[in-house]
Design an enzyme around this catalytic site. Structure first.
Site, PDB file in Angstrom:
ATOM      1  N   GLN A 186      39.970  41.524  45.686  1.00 23.79           N
ATOM      2  CA  GLN A 186      41.394  41.372  45.961  1.00 23.79           C
ATOM      3  C   GLN A 186      41.998  40.271  45.090  1.00 23.79           C
ATOM      4  OE1 GLN A 186      42.078  41.930  50.553  1.00 23.79           O
ATOM      5  NE2 GLN A 186      40.070  40.986  50.267  1.00 23.79           N
ATOM      6  N   VAL A 216      43.093  38.226  41.633  1.00 23.62           N
ATOM      7  CA  VAL A 216      43.696  38.591  40.352  1.00 23.62           C
ATOM      8  C   VAL A 216      43.342  37.585  39.266  1.00 23.62           C
ATOM      9  CG1 VAL A 216      45.614  39.763  41.490  1.00 23.62           C
ATOM     10  CG2 VAL A 216      45.871  37.351  40.855  1.00 23.62           C
ATOM     11  N   HIS A 231      44.107  44.502  43.042  1.00 19.82           N
ATOM     12  CA  HIS A 231      45.493  44.063  42.881  1.00 19.82           C
ATOM     13  C   HIS A 231      45.852  43.760  41.431  1.00 19.82           C
ATOM     14  CE1 HIS A 231      45.088  42.608  47.303  1.00 19.82           C
ATOM     15  NE2 HIS A 231      45.427  43.881  47.222  1.00 19.82           N
ATOM     16  N   CYS A 278      59.654  49.810  29.826  1.00 17.89           N
ATOM     17  CA  CYS A 278      58.928  50.702  28.920  1.00 17.89           C
ATOM     18  C   CYS A 278      57.447  50.794  29.234  1.00 17.89           C
ATOM     19  CB  CYS A 278      59.133  50.270  27.467  1.00 17.89           C
ATOM     20  SG  CYS A 278      58.332  48.698  27.023  1.00 17.89           S
ATOM     21  N   GLY A 303      34.466  35.950  51.431  1.00 21.78           N
ATOM     22  CA  GLY A 303      35.603  35.091  51.138  1.00 21.78           C
ATOM     23  C   GLY A 303      36.961  35.712  51.359  1.00 21.78           C
ATOM     24  N   ARG A 350      34.571  31.374  55.730  1.00 26.18           N
ATOM     25  CA  ARG A 350      34.847  30.194  56.553  1.00 26.18           C
ATOM     26  C   ARG A 350      36.075  30.479  57.394  1.00 26.18           C
ATOM     27  NH1 ARG A 350      31.669  26.015  55.499  1.00 26.18           N
ATOM     28  NH2 ARG A 350      30.816  25.682  53.407  1.00 26.18           N
ATOM     29  N   GLY A 351      35.890  30.562  58.696  1.00 28.43           N
ATOM     30  CA  GLY A 351      36.996  30.859  59.583  1.00 28.43           C
ATOM     31  C   GLY A 351      37.030  32.327  59.963  1.00 28.43           C
TER      32      GLY A 351
END
Length: 274
Positions: A96, A98, A114, A125, A217, A244-245
């Protein structure tokens, strides 16, 4: 509910067999790129695609911030987590992010869901150019801008915490004079259908081969990543989440690992390559 919260059980699940890896912003924090929703993430309201194309002021603000952020983000290098993912022998890595760090680490079989902030597209164009080339044009059009704002704090995806952007000059497309946009999926845009279908196909293949979906992550807050976890759960594919979390996919996970990604992925790579 997840059957295990231990790192060892998760390692055992991912040690052998087919693997698809889904990564998020938490993987790049060890490269100095802030994430969106981690415990130390800055408050942020992402610009939508609709705002970007409809408001000249918003367009100017985006590129003024990005001009500063890219100068820092463009020097980021892959961390041990990226290196480990590249070595896992995964059927597919879906990121995910970029930031282009998976590409820099040499990750095979990669889909940048993404897009990549290193690419720029003209909305008129559809011609594409490199972000490096645009950075040089922005520097020529705005001499001294970076030096005057050297102390501005970083935000995710090459953004910075800069409010005063009046006077910043954004050059148009050199081919047609159209509006330039980083070739990434903004909030309010859809991920290209072919990318989504390729990811779904990889998850479906896990169901047939007895493989595992590994999430590393990502808080899975947005549907663009969560949908693959949901598809895996629907097909009885084991799901391992390392983050984490809490994440939005925790209830669908087979194993949860509440650790940073770099060390745990390094352990997994060591197991899978022996």
């Amino acid at each position: 509910m997840p059957s295990s919260v231990t790192a060892e059980a998760a390692l055992e699940q991912c040690a052998r067999g087919r693997l698809v890896v889904l990564t998020g912003a938490g993987l790049s924090t060890d490269s100095g790129i802030p994430d969106y929703r981690g415990p130390d993430a800055p408050a942020r309201m992402p610009m939508t695609f609709q705002e970007f194309v409809a408001s000249p002021t918003a367009h100017q603000r985006y590129w003024a911030r990005s001009h500063l952020g890219w100068a820092r983000m463009g020097h980021a290098t892959p961390n041990p987590g990226h290196v480990a993912v590249a070595a896992l022998g995964a059927d597919l890595v879906i990121t995910q992010n970029v930031d282009g760090l998976h590409e820099a680490a040499g990750t095979p079989h990669l889909i940048a869901l993404h897009g990549r902030v290193a690419d720029v597209v003209c909305l008129s164009c559809r011609s594409t150019t490199s972000r490096i080339a645009l950075q040089e044009r922005l520097e020529r059009a705005n001499p001294g801008w970076a030096a005057r704002h050297a102390e501005v704090a970083n935000r995710p995806d090459g953004d910075v915490a800069l409010e005063e952007t009046a006077g910043f000059v954004v050059p148009p497309c050199e081919e047609c004079g159209g509006l330039l946009k980083p070739d990434v999926v903004f909030f309010g845009e859809n991920v290209p259908k072919d990318r989504v279908e390729r990811c779904y196909a990889a998850v479906e293949a896990l169901a047939e081969a007895g493989g595992t979906l590994l999430v590393a992550g990502s808080s899975l807050t947005v549907m663009s990543g969560l949908r693959f976890v949901r598809r895996a759960a629907q097909r009885d594919v084991p799901v391992v989440i390392v983050n984490r979390g809490p994440t939005r996919g925790d209830a669908l996970a087979t194993h949860l690992v509440a650790e940073g990604t770099s060390e745990w992925l390094g352990r997994l790579a060591a197991v899978r390559t022996t």
